[in-house]
Design an enzyme around this catalytic site. Structure first.
Site, PDB file in Angstrom:
ATOM      1  N   SER A 138       0.818  -1.218   0.000  1.00  0.00           N
ATOM      2  CA  SER A 138       0.000   0.000   0.000  1.00  0.00           C
ATOM      3  C   SER A 138       0.850   1.264   0.000  1.00  0.00           C
ATOM      4  CB  SER A 138      -0.884  -0.006   1.245  1.00  0.00           C
ATOM      5  OG  SER A 138      -0.096  -0.379   2.369  1.00  0.00           O
TER       6      SER A 138
ATOM      7  N   THR B 191      -1.806   3.198   4.247  1.00  0.00           N
ATOM      8  CA  THR B 191      -0.823   4.286   4.169  1.00  0.00           C
ATOM      9  C   THR B 191       0.067   4.314   5.391  1.00  0.00           C
ATOM     10  OG1 THR B 191      -2.277   5.711   2.920  1.00  0.00           O
ATOM     11  CG2 THR B 191      -0.734   6.823   4.358  1.00  0.00           C
TER      12      THR B 191
ATOM     13  N   THR C 283       1.925   6.964   0.329  1.00  0.00           N
ATOM     14  CA  THR C 283       0.981   5.893  -0.004  1.00  0.00           C
ATOM     15  C   THR C 283       0.901   5.637  -1.507  1.00  0.00           C
ATOM     16  OG1 THR C 283      -1.319   5.176   0.375  1.00  0.00           O
ATOM     17  CG2 THR C 283      -1.008   7.449  -0.293  1.00  0.00           C
TER      18      THR C 283
ATOM     19  N   ARG D 131      -6.866   9.483  -9.551  1.00  0.00           N
ATOM     20  CA  ARG D 131      -7.403   9.726  -8.218  1.00  0.00           C
ATOM     21  C   ARG D 131      -6.277  10.083  -7.229  1.00  0.00           C
ATOM     22  NH1 ARG D 131      -6.674   7.408  -2.800  1.00  0.00           N
ATOM     23  NH2 ARG D 131      -8.636   7.562  -1.709  1.00  0.00           N
TER      24      ARG D 131
ATOM     25  N   THR E 255      -5.226   7.605   8.111  1.00  0.00           N
ATOM     26  CA  THR E 255      -5.218   6.506   7.152  1.00  0.00           C
ATOM     27  C   THR E 255      -6.657   6.043   6.969  1.00  0.00           C
ATOM     28  OG1 THR E 255      -4.301   4.320   6.644  1.00  0.00           O
ATOM     29  CG2 THR E 255      -4.766   4.786   8.958  1.00  0.00           C
ATOM     30  N   GLY E 256      -6.895   5.318   5.889  1.00  0.00           N
ATOM     31  CA  GLY E 256      -8.254   4.860   5.626  1.00  0.00           C
ATOM     32  C   GLY E 256      -8.778   5.481   4.351  1.00  0.00           C
TER      33      GLY E 256
HETATM   34  N1  ASP Z   1      -5.727   7.270   2.903  1.00  0.00           N
HETATM   35  C1  ASP Z   1      -5.160   6.651   1.737  1.00  0.00           C
HETATM   36  C2  ASP Z   1      -5.907   7.068   0.522  1.00  0.00           C
HETATM   37  O1  ASP Z   1      -7.109   7.188   0.553  1.00  0.00           O
HETATM   38  C3  ASP Z   1      -5.177   5.184   1.791  1.00  0.00           C
HETATM   39  C4  ASP Z   1      -4.581   4.557   3.011  1.00  0.00           C
HETATM   40  O2  ASP Z   1      -4.746   5.024   4.119  1.00  0.00           O
HETATM   41  O3  ASP Z   1      -3.921   3.537   2.832  1.00  0.00           O
HETATM   42  O4  ASP Z   1      -5.275   7.214  -0.498  1.00  0.00           O
END
Ligand code: ASP
Length: 331
Positions: A86, A188, A206, A216, A239-240
């Protein structure tokens, strides 16, 4: 059906690299524990891969280095690790098979650099640092970011490993864009540090959401969303599901709540609760996960997530721990 939890579950420490017994006994897992040395220096980062990243950052901090250098060096570890799917090299590609990277770095004095939608460069965090140090801008994106990296001497390379390519080809069979919570598709690394001088800094890097649309950009490179630092207060990172964090200016809110007196833990909890309120009823709610971590100037820290499964790594003079975050929801 998802069940609302008024009381939050406190889960046991995840993996424990090292922690003394007296510290362990006093550790309220993610609730704003203050290290015995006054919390300085300290480094904290998201997810399991935070352990190795923190170890690198700790070398910088322990030697009396600056937080900003620690958070840059630290996150380079998962960026280069193909097993971390990731972040950086080996990260999952977008739906067209391109690995596109987002990263940002921010210092205590609001100096900031970020890159988004960057391709072919293994260490976007280094490029973000140079955006901060060498340009009058805060963010470079796409081809422009790549051109800047090239000019700065970065080597371009293919970041799509065989393993990620296979997973992408498998995904294409179904082409079902449905992120699965915590299953390695949004992990991330966000890192926060406070150095011996008491200065705070943050970094975030990330490959973004797996199988995202080409172009995106998530929250991670966006100052105020994926990370935020205010030298008078502290720092936060997220993160998320990035879209949810952007909609709510997540990390900026966490820092502002701390400014108004909340502990890092309470601030992370309140920001998560806002995300819950804004997203309940939206189609993405079923798979929505967000997690925040934060530190303040005293070296107190905390973490919190919407759903089960988020953890964060902490490294201070007492050693390294991996802590399961307290969360809002059972499922
Ligand atoms: N927050 C990151 C994103 O939406 C993804 C992640 O937390 O891994 O790109």
């Amino acid at each position: 059906m998802t069940k609302r939890r008024d009381f939050l579950k406190i889960s046991a420490l995840g993996g424990l690299a090292f922690v003394s017994n007296s510290i362990k006994a006093n550790m309220p897992k993610g609730t704003g524990f203050t290290a015995t040395n006054g919390g300085k220096p300290l480094v904290i980062s998201t997810w399991n891969h935070g352990l190795a990243a923190n170890a690198k950052a700790w070398e910088v901090l322990e030697a009396g280095g600056h937080a900003i250098d620690a958070v840059e060096k630290g996150v380079m570890i998962p960026e280069a690790d193909p097993e971390v799917r990731s972040v950086g090299y080996g990260g999952y590609p977008d739906r067209d098979g391109n690995v596109t990277l987002d990263a940002a770095i921010m210092d205590h004095d609001a100096s900031t650099g970020a890159v988004s939608f960057l391709q072919g460069i293994k260490h976007p965090i280094n490029v973000a640092r140079l955006v901060m140090d060498k340009t009058p801008h805060v963010m470079l994106t796409g081809e422009g970011a790549q051109q800047f990296a090239r000019e700065q001497g970065f080597k371009e390379e293919n970041l799509l490993t065989e393993k990620s390519k296979q997973d992408w080809e498998e995904w294409k069979q179904k082409s079902d864009y449905k992120p699965i919570i915590n299953i390695e598709n949004h992990d991330t690394i966000g890192m926060l540090a406070i150095d011996k001088e008491g200065k705070v800094a943050a970094s975030c890097t990330t490959s973004g959401a797996a199988w995202k649309m080409h172009g995106r950009v998530g929250d991670s490179p966006i100052v105020g969303a994926g990370l935020f630092v205010d030298g008078e207060v502290g720092a936060a990172t997220a993160t998320g599901l990035g879209e949810a964090v952007i909609r709510t200016a997540g990390s900026a809110i966490v820092v502002e709540l701390m400014r108004n007196g909340m502990s890092p833990f309470d601030a992370c909890k309140e920001a998560t609760h806002r995300i819950y309120k804004r997203h309940k009823g939206r189609p993405e709610f079923d798979y929505l996960q967000v997690g925040f971590i934060a530190i303040n100037n005293k070296g107190e820290y905390g973490g919190y997530s919407l759903r089960k499964g988020f953890n964060f790594a902490v490294h201070d003079a007492n050693g390294a721990t991996l802590q399961d975050a307290i969360y809002h929801y059972e499922e």
